[in-house]
Design a protein around this motif. Structure first.
Motif, PDB file in Angstrom:
ATOM      1  N   LYS A 250     110.666  85.780   8.963  1.00 34.73           N
ATOM      2  CA  LYS A 250     110.342  84.384   8.632  1.00 34.73           C
ATOM      3  C   LYS A 250     108.866  84.293   8.232  1.00 34.73           C
ATOM      4  O   LYS A 250     108.039  83.752   8.969  1.00 34.73           O
ATOM      5  CB  LYS A 250     110.629  83.473   9.820  1.00 34.73           C
ATOM      6  CG  LYS A 250     112.087  83.482  10.265  1.00 34.73           C
ATOM      7  CD  LYS A 250     112.280  82.627  11.514  1.00 34.73           C
ATOM      8  CE  LYS A 250     113.727  82.644  11.989  1.00 34.73           C
ATOM      9  NZ  LYS A 250     113.908  81.874  13.240  1.00 34.73           N
ATOM     10  N   CYS A 251     108.537  84.848   7.090  1.00 35.30           N
ATOM     11  CA  CYS A 251     107.144  84.846   6.662  1.00 35.30           C
ATOM     12  C   CYS A 251     107.071  84.737   5.147  1.00 35.30           C
ATOM     13  O   CYS A 251     108.089  84.744   4.453  1.00 35.30           O
ATOM     14  CB  CYS A 251     106.431  86.117   7.140  1.00 35.30           C
ATOM     15  SG  CYS A 251     107.079  87.657   6.453  1.00 35.30           S
ATOM     16  N   ARG A 252     105.836  84.613   4.635  1.00 34.35           N
ATOM     17  CA  ARG A 252     105.629  84.512   3.180  1.00 34.35           C
ATOM     18  C   ARG A 252     106.209  85.734   2.466  1.00 34.35           C
ATOM     19  O   ARG A 252     106.165  86.853   2.969  1.00 34.35           O
ATOM     20  CB  ARG A 252     104.142  84.485   2.808  1.00 34.35           C
ATOM     21  CG  ARG A 252     103.211  83.566   3.509  1.00 34.35           C
ATOM     22  CD  ARG A 252     103.500  82.136   3.312  1.00 34.35           C
ATOM     23  NE  ARG A 252     103.822  81.588   4.610  1.00 34.35           N
ATOM     24  CZ  ARG A 252     104.297  80.378   4.842  1.00 34.35           C
ATOM     25  NH1 ARG A 252     104.556  79.580   3.844  1.00 34.35           N
ATOM     26  NH2 ARG A 252     104.549  79.954   6.057  1.00 34.35           N
ATOM     27  N   ALA A 257     105.934  91.578   0.848  1.00 37.46           N
ATOM     28  CA  ALA A 257     105.646  92.529  -0.230  1.00 37.46           C
ATOM     29  C   ALA A 257     104.479  93.434   0.133  1.00 37.46           C
ATOM     30  O   ALA A 257     104.504  94.642  -0.156  1.00 37.46           O
ATOM     31  CB  ALA A 257     105.354  91.775  -1.525  1.00 37.46           C
ATOM     32  N   LEU A 258     103.449  92.882   0.762  1.00 35.07           N
ATOM     33  CA  LEU A 258     102.304  93.701   1.176  1.00 35.07           C
ATOM     34  C   LEU A 258     102.716  94.726   2.224  1.00 35.07           C
ATOM     35  O   LEU A 258     102.231  95.860   2.218  1.00 35.07           O
ATOM     36  CB  LEU A 258     101.184  92.802   1.710  1.00 35.07           C
ATOM     37  CG  LEU A 258     100.407  92.030   0.647  1.00 35.07           C
ATOM     38  CD1 LEU A 258      99.563  90.930   1.290  1.00 35.07           C
ATOM     39  CD2 LEU A 258      99.527  92.959  -0.173  1.00 35.07           C
ATOM     40  N   LEU A 259     103.596  94.325   3.143  1.00 37.41           N
ATOM     41  CA  LEU A 259     104.097  95.276   4.133  1.00 37.41           C
ATOM     42  C   LEU A 259     104.908  96.378   3.458  1.00 37.41           C
ATOM     43  O   LEU A 259     104.835  97.547   3.844  1.00 37.41           O
ATOM     44  CB  LEU A 259     104.965  94.544   5.168  1.00 37.41           C
ATOM     45  CG  LEU A 259     104.209  93.655   6.159  1.00 37.41           C
ATOM     46  CD1 LEU A 259     105.178  92.814   6.975  1.00 37.41           C
ATOM     47  CD2 LEU A 259     103.339  94.501   7.089  1.00 37.41           C
ATOM     48  N   LEU A 299     100.745  82.561  -1.838  1.00 37.25           N
ATOM     49  CA  LEU A 299     101.288  81.257  -2.209  1.00 37.25           C
ATOM     50  C   LEU A 299     102.683  81.338  -2.824  1.00 37.25           C
ATOM     51  O   LEU A 299     103.499  80.430  -2.643  1.00 37.25           O
ATOM     52  CB  LEU A 299     100.360  80.552  -3.212  1.00 37.25           C
ATOM     53  CG  LEU A 299      99.034  80.012  -2.692  1.00 37.25           C
ATOM     54  CD1 LEU A 299      98.219  79.424  -3.848  1.00 37.25           C
ATOM     55  CD2 LEU A 299      99.255  78.933  -1.623  1.00 37.25           C
ATOM     56  N   THR A 300     102.965  82.406  -3.541  1.00 35.45           N
ATOM     57  CA  THR A 300     104.206  82.450  -4.312  1.00 35.45           C
ATOM     58  C   THR A 300     105.444  82.483  -3.414  1.00 35.45           C
ATOM     59  O   THR A 300     105.445  83.085  -2.336  1.00 35.45           O
ATOM     60  CB  THR A 300     104.233  83.660  -5.271  1.00 35.45           C
ATOM     61  OG1 THR A 300     105.400  83.579  -6.082  1.00 35.45           O
ATOM     62  CG2 THR A 300     104.246  84.970  -4.508  1.00 35.45           C
ATOM     63  N   THR A 301     106.501  81.827  -3.883  1.00 38.28           N
ATOM     64  CA  THR A 301     107.791  81.865  -3.191  1.00 38.28           C
ATOM     65  C   THR A 301     108.751  82.836  -3.879  1.00 38.28           C
ATOM     66  O   THR A 301     109.890  82.994  -3.446  1.00 38.28           O
ATOM     67  CB  THR A 301     108.427  80.464  -3.155  1.00 38.28           C
ATOM     68  OG1 THR A 301     108.568  79.982  -4.502  1.00 38.28           O
ATOM     69  CG2 THR A 301     107.556  79.496  -2.364  1.00 38.28           C
ATOM     70  N   SER A 302     108.298  83.468  -4.950  1.00 40.30           N
ATOM     71  CA  SER A 302     109.134  84.394  -5.712  1.00 40.30           C
ATOM     72  C   SER A 302     108.957  85.814  -5.196  1.00 40.30           C
ATOM     73  O   SER A 302     107.850  86.359  -5.234  1.00 40.30           O
ATOM     74  CB  SER A 302     108.759  84.350  -7.197  1.00 40.30           C
ATOM     75  OG  SER A 302     109.283  85.466  -7.890  1.00 40.30           O
ATOM     76  N   PRO A 303     110.026  86.461  -4.735  1.00 39.63           N
ATOM     77  CA  PRO A 303     109.917  87.856  -4.292  1.00 39.63           C
ATOM     78  C   PRO A 303     109.440  88.789  -5.409  1.00 39.63           C
ATOM     79  O   PRO A 303     108.704  89.741  -5.147  1.00 39.63           O
ATOM     80  CB  PRO A 303     111.345  88.210  -3.856  1.00 39.63           C
ATOM     81  CG  PRO A 303     112.003  86.897  -3.554  1.00 39.63           C
ATOM     82  CD  PRO A 303     111.383  85.916  -4.517  1.00 39.63           C
ATOM     83  N   VAL A 304     109.851  88.502  -6.640  1.00 40.94           N
ATOM     84  CA  VAL A 304     109.458  89.343  -7.768  1.00 40.94           C
ATOM     85  C   VAL A 304     107.957  89.249  -8.017  1.00 40.94           C
ATOM     86  O   VAL A 304     107.256  90.263  -8.158  1.00 40.94           O
ATOM     87  CB  VAL A 304     110.235  88.955  -9.043  1.00 40.94           C
ATOM     88  CG1 VAL A 304     109.743  89.759 -10.241  1.00 40.94           C
ATOM     89  CG2 VAL A 304     111.731  89.170  -8.837  1.00 40.94           C
ATOM     90  N   LEU A 305     107.446  88.008  -8.069  1.00 40.39           N
ATOM     91  CA  LEU A 305     106.013  87.821  -8.277  1.00 40.39           C
ATOM     92  C   LEU A 305     105.215  88.376  -7.099  1.00 40.39           C
ATOM     93  O   LEU A 305     104.152  88.983  -7.284  1.00 40.39           O
ATOM     94  CB  LEU A 305     105.692  86.338  -8.469  1.00 40.39           C
ATOM     95  CG  LEU A 305     105.942  85.740  -9.855  1.00 40.39           C
ATOM     96  CD1 LEU A 305     105.638  84.254  -9.856  1.00 40.39           C
ATOM     97  CD2 LEU A 305     105.099  86.459 -10.906  1.00 40.39           C
ATOM     98  N   ALA A 306     105.728  88.163  -5.900  1.00 38.67           N
ATOM     99  CA  ALA A 306     105.042  88.667  -4.709  1.00 38.67           C
ATOM    100  C   ALA A 306     104.896  90.179  -4.781  1.00 38.67           C
ATOM    101  O   ALA A 306     103.838  90.733  -4.454  1.00 38.67           O
ATOM    102  CB  ALA A 306     105.800  88.262  -3.452  1.00 38.67           C
ATOM    103  N   PHE A 309     102.169  91.054  -7.327  1.00 41.85           N
ATOM    104  CA  PHE A 309     100.834  90.825  -6.766  1.00 41.85           C
ATOM    105  C   PHE A 309     100.489  91.909  -5.739  1.00 41.85           C
ATOM    106  O   PHE A 309      99.359  92.413  -5.709  1.00 41.85           O
ATOM    107  CB  PHE A 309     100.757  89.450  -6.110  1.00 41.85           C
ATOM    108  CG  PHE A 309     100.612  88.304  -7.075  1.00 41.85           C
ATOM    109  CD1 PHE A 309      99.569  88.259  -7.994  1.00 41.85           C
ATOM    110  CD2 PHE A 309     101.516  87.248  -7.061  1.00 41.85           C
ATOM    111  CE1 PHE A 309      99.431  87.203  -8.876  1.00 41.85           C
ATOM    112  CE2 PHE A 309     101.389  86.188  -7.942  1.00 41.85           C
ATOM    113  CZ  PHE A 309     100.339  86.172  -8.850  1.00 41.85           C
ATOM    114  N   ALA A 310     101.463  92.245  -4.887  1.00 45.34           N
ATOM    115  CA  ALA A 310     101.217  93.237  -3.840  1.00 45.34           C
ATOM    116  C   ALA A 310     100.885  94.607  -4.441  1.00 45.34           C
ATOM    117  O   ALA A 310      99.996  95.310  -3.948  1.00 45.34           O
ATOM    118  CB  ALA A 310     102.432  93.333  -2.921  1.00 45.34           C
TER     119      ALA A 310
END
Length: 383
Positions: A250-252, A257-259, A299-306, A309-310
């Motif tokens: 339950k997180c951004r 993606a960073l993990l 900020l993004t809610t998109s897994p693809v964009l996240a 960025f990551a």
């Protein structure tokens, strides 16, 4: 002489070793290690909260333009993302952010960054996160332009505070808030949580959904661990609750993606993973380029964009490590040329190289301090 920590009567009921460990960390009650949200210090204890709530409520009711001015580290990035997301969730239509480029503007709410905000964003209200308590000139510039200023910060204050419309900082004089070690993102969370409660009492959410403030604890945990603040009882609760949410998924999307790029499993996440795997990738953006890369990831809610960025932040971190390694080696070579020995060290270490990267000198200074146990200052040319 050996100092034996005072053990409370309640702790004396525990195993002696455990009691001593708890006492040595300032824990006097088993309630303090249960990490329950009800154990958090109350927002009302923060000096200036009524003025801050009045300012924010007025901005929301009038749908004023709000600009968040953050800092270029992980605490600043998480603070910025939290306030932007929380205000939008509470119904703000005009919320934007601005993070000073460390190479061009330096730290904090400077007059120059205020001018940029006014020209580019045209704010009615500026909210600082993780900075601002020393920005007297910047606040004056904003006030001259008719822009209101709310400062949220956690750094130590100077003799004279800025003439902001409201200041929330547990380290300002006469503030009774007990957790003086709270990070900037913790202060931001408290302000947003208090605002949400206040808006509920005036019926603001009668025709709109009320955000669940615990949803933002993933950001609070990340920023708190990244800023290496002392984990007192209040911070332990914030971090433990945030970690619990991340482990449950339950997180951004950005944190997920960073993990992933760091090779860490959310389900088994520990605080050390936030400090040594996620935070450096966020910080790399502020050190080498622009922290907006990190904020957009959060900020993004998109897994693809996240994920995009990551991966970008991961590449920056690889570059940062390479630059840091080369600079550290050059610093040690410079130090060796000075012919100091481990038995005859100087009272402080000051080094300069015209080819060093100004975004990484702080890390190199820290490495020198850890190696030689001396105050260390490292210079590089500024832009």
């Amino acid at each position: 002489p050996r100092i034996t920590p005072k053990i409370s009567p309640e702790l004396q009921q525990l195993h002696p070793v455990l009691a001593r460990i708890y006492a040595a960390r300032g824990v006097q009650s088993t309630v303090e290690v249960q990490h329950l949200l009800k154990g958090l210090a109350l927002p009302q204890l923060l000096l200036g909260m009524p003025a801050a709530l009045a300012l924010l409520t007025d901005a929301l009711q009038k749908q004023q333009r709000i600009v968040i001015v953050g800092d270029f580290d992980a605490d600043g990035a998480t603070s910025t993302a939290l306030v932007v997301l929380a205000l939008r969730a509470m119904g703000a239509k005009y919320v934007d952010y601005l993070v000073p480029n460390r190479f061009k503007f330096g730290y904090g709410l400077t007059p120059e960054i205020v001018d940029v905000a006014i020209i580019d964003k045209k704010p009615d209200l500026i909210i600082t996160v993780d900075n601002g308590i020393s920005s007297r000139e910047g606040v004056e510039r904003a006030k001259e332009a008719g822009v209101k200023v709310l400062i949220t910060d956690h750094h130590l204050t100077g003799k004279n505070l800025p003439i902001a419309d409201a200041i929330i900082n547990p380290n300002q004089p006469n503030c009774p808030f007990p957790s003086k070690n709270i990070a900037g993102v913790g202060v931001a969370f408290y302000v947003m949580a208090a605002l949400c409660s206040h808006l509920k009492t005036i019926g603001w959410f009668a025709d709109k959904p009320m955000p669940v403030m615990t949803d933002f604890l993933d950001l609070v945990a990340l920023g708190t661990v990244a800023d290496v603040v002392q984990l007192d009882g209040n911070n332990r609760i914030l971090v433990a609750q945030g970690l619990e949410r991340i482990r449950a998924g339950k997180c951004r999307e950005g944190i997920k993606a960073l993990l992933k790029v760091a090779g860490r499993e959310p389900a088994s996440l520990q605080a050390i993973d936030l400090g040594f795997s996620v935070a450096p990738r966020l910080n790399a953006a502020g050190r080498l380029d622009d922290m907006s890369h990190g904020i957009e990831c959060l900020l993004t809610t998109s897994p693809v964009l996240a994920q995009q960025f990551a991966e970008e932040l991961d590449s920056m971190n690889v570059e940062r490590r390479s630059i840091e390694g080369a600079m550290q080696e050059e610093a040690l070579q410079l130090f060796a040329q000075l012919e100091w020995t481990s038995e005859n060290l100087p009272p402080a270490i000051v080094l300069f190289n015209e080819d060093w990267h100004q975004g990484v000198i702080g890390i190199v200074a820290g490495r020198l301090k850890e190696k030689f146990h001396r105050p260390s200052i490292v210079f590089a040319p500024a832009d």
